[in-house]
Design a protein around this motif. Structure first.
Motif, mmCIF file in Angstrom:
data_model
loop_
_atom_site.group_PDB
_atom_site.id
_atom_site.type_symbol
_atom_site.label_atom_id
_atom_site.label_comp_id
_atom_site.label_asym_id
_atom_site.label_seq_id
_atom_site.Cartn_x
_atom_site.Cartn_y
_atom_site.Cartn_z
ATOM 1 N N THR A 60 0.755 -1.276 -0.085
ATOM 2 C CA THR A 60 -0.051 -0.038 -0.114
ATOM 3 C C THR A 60 0.932 1.070 0.149
ATOM 4 O O THR A 60 1.844 1.228 0.409
ATOM 5 N N LEU A 61 0.135 2.561 -0.345
ATOM 6 C CA LEU A 61 0.989 3.537 -0.265
ATOM 7 C C LEU A 61 1.503 3.892 1.107
ATOM 8 O O LEU A 61 2.355 4.502 1.223
ATOM 9 N N SER A 88 -1.950 3.108 -7.373
ATOM 10 C CA SER A 88 -1.614 4.563 -6.842
ATOM 11 C C SER A 88 -1.458 5.720 -7.947
ATOM 12 O O SER A 88 -1.521 6.941 -7.665
ATOM 13 N N GLU A 94 -5.140 11.036 -9.486
ATOM 14 C CA GLU A 94 -4.809 10.290 -8.011
ATOM 15 C C GLU A 94 -3.294 10.249 -8.069
ATOM 16 O O GLU A 94 -2.768 10.315 -6.827
ATOM 17 N N HIS A 98 -1.452 11.475 -4.567
ATOM 18 C CA HIS A 98 -0.658 10.493 -3.971
ATOM 19 C C HIS A 98 0.830 10.637 -3.915
ATOM 20 O O HIS A 98 1.489 10.535 -2.907
#
Length: 264
Positions: A60-61, A88, A94, A98
């Motif tokens: 995940t980010l 991401s 987006e 991010h």
């Protein structure tokens, strides 16, 4: 103390010196690598070597930001790049949001985005907003499920031309550098000649502007498999196991702790 690299110094290295990059995921190893390399990549490969997952896709980010902070803490004088994880960068909006989050929550110098011409507009959007982007073309680990495996590029005319087009598009979009992975040496050499920005190879032969390896691969600590392009500079897994075995044996025999390890 090794002089800290900048985008300008990295780009000026093209044609004059080879660049070295290695992955790291924590402060301890980042501090060990800092004096020996030009760049540290906080790679989404941590999902495999650090988290034990079968591929990079589920990282995940938030995890990338956490590990990027750790690396930046351990190597504050080293140029650090954060991999943008799968999912991401699906749109310009987006990707920008991010990447801004990465820059706000860490002191990373740049982000890395996988993909070719289809990601060019995203690279341009980030570059136009003050975010340094390293591109990534050729074999794309984030596309492994969609492509049905890790497939070397450049062995046929179609993929050869596609990688050339991708590299040109990413450079034109404003990337400061480019990773090229899993391609024939001939293709990597041509991309390197045609791009004005540094091209960093992994599984792409020796004629690129530099090289990158995953640290646990090149130190022989990751035992699940060994990619063809990896050279193990140390048999790390054996050394670690031997050390832990010695510790365990000494504890069982009462040899550790000895007098010198005890407080007076």
């Amino acid at each position: 103390m090794r002089k800290r690299e900048t985008i300008s110094s990295l780009q000026s290295a093209k044609g004059s010196r080879k660049l070295t990059m290695i992955t790291a995921y924590d402060a301890l190893f980042a501090s060990l690598f800092a004096e020996e390399v030009d760049m540290i990549l906080v790679g989404d490969s941590l999902n495999m070597s650090f988290n034990g997952k079968p591929d990079t896709l589920s990282v995940t980010l938030e995890q990338m930001i956490y590990h990027t902070n750790a690396v930046c803490n351990g190597a504050p004088e080293t140029f650090v790049i954060c991999d943008m994880p799968f999912g991401s960068t699906n749109s310009e909006e987006e990707a920008l949001a991010h990447a801004v989050e990465v820059f706000r929550k860490t002191v990373a110098d740049a982000v890395k985005i996988e993909g070719g011409a289809e990601r060019a507009a995203i690279v341009r959007r980030l570059a136009d907003n003050g975010i340094a982007v390293m591109g990534h073309v050729g074999l794309l680990p984030q596309s492994v499920r969609g492509e049905g495996g890790y497939k070397v590029k450049g062995r046929d005319e179609k993929s050869f031309e596609k990688v050339l087009e991708d590299a040109a598009a990413i450079e034109k979009a404003g990337a400061f550098s480019l990773v090229i992975e899993g391609v024939t040496p001939e293709l990597a050499a041509l991309v390197t000649r045609e791009c004005a920005i540094p091209v960093i190879g992994i599984g792409a032969g020796a004629e690129t502007d530099g090289q990158v390896l995953v640290w646990s691969d090149m130190l022989g600590l990751f035992e699940a498999f060994k990619p063809k392009f990896v050279k193990r500079y140390m048999d790390g897994a054996t050394l670690v196991k031997e050390a832990v075995r010695s510790y365990s044996e000494e504890v069982q025999k009462g040899a550790f702790p000895a007098e010198e390890h005890c407080y007076k």
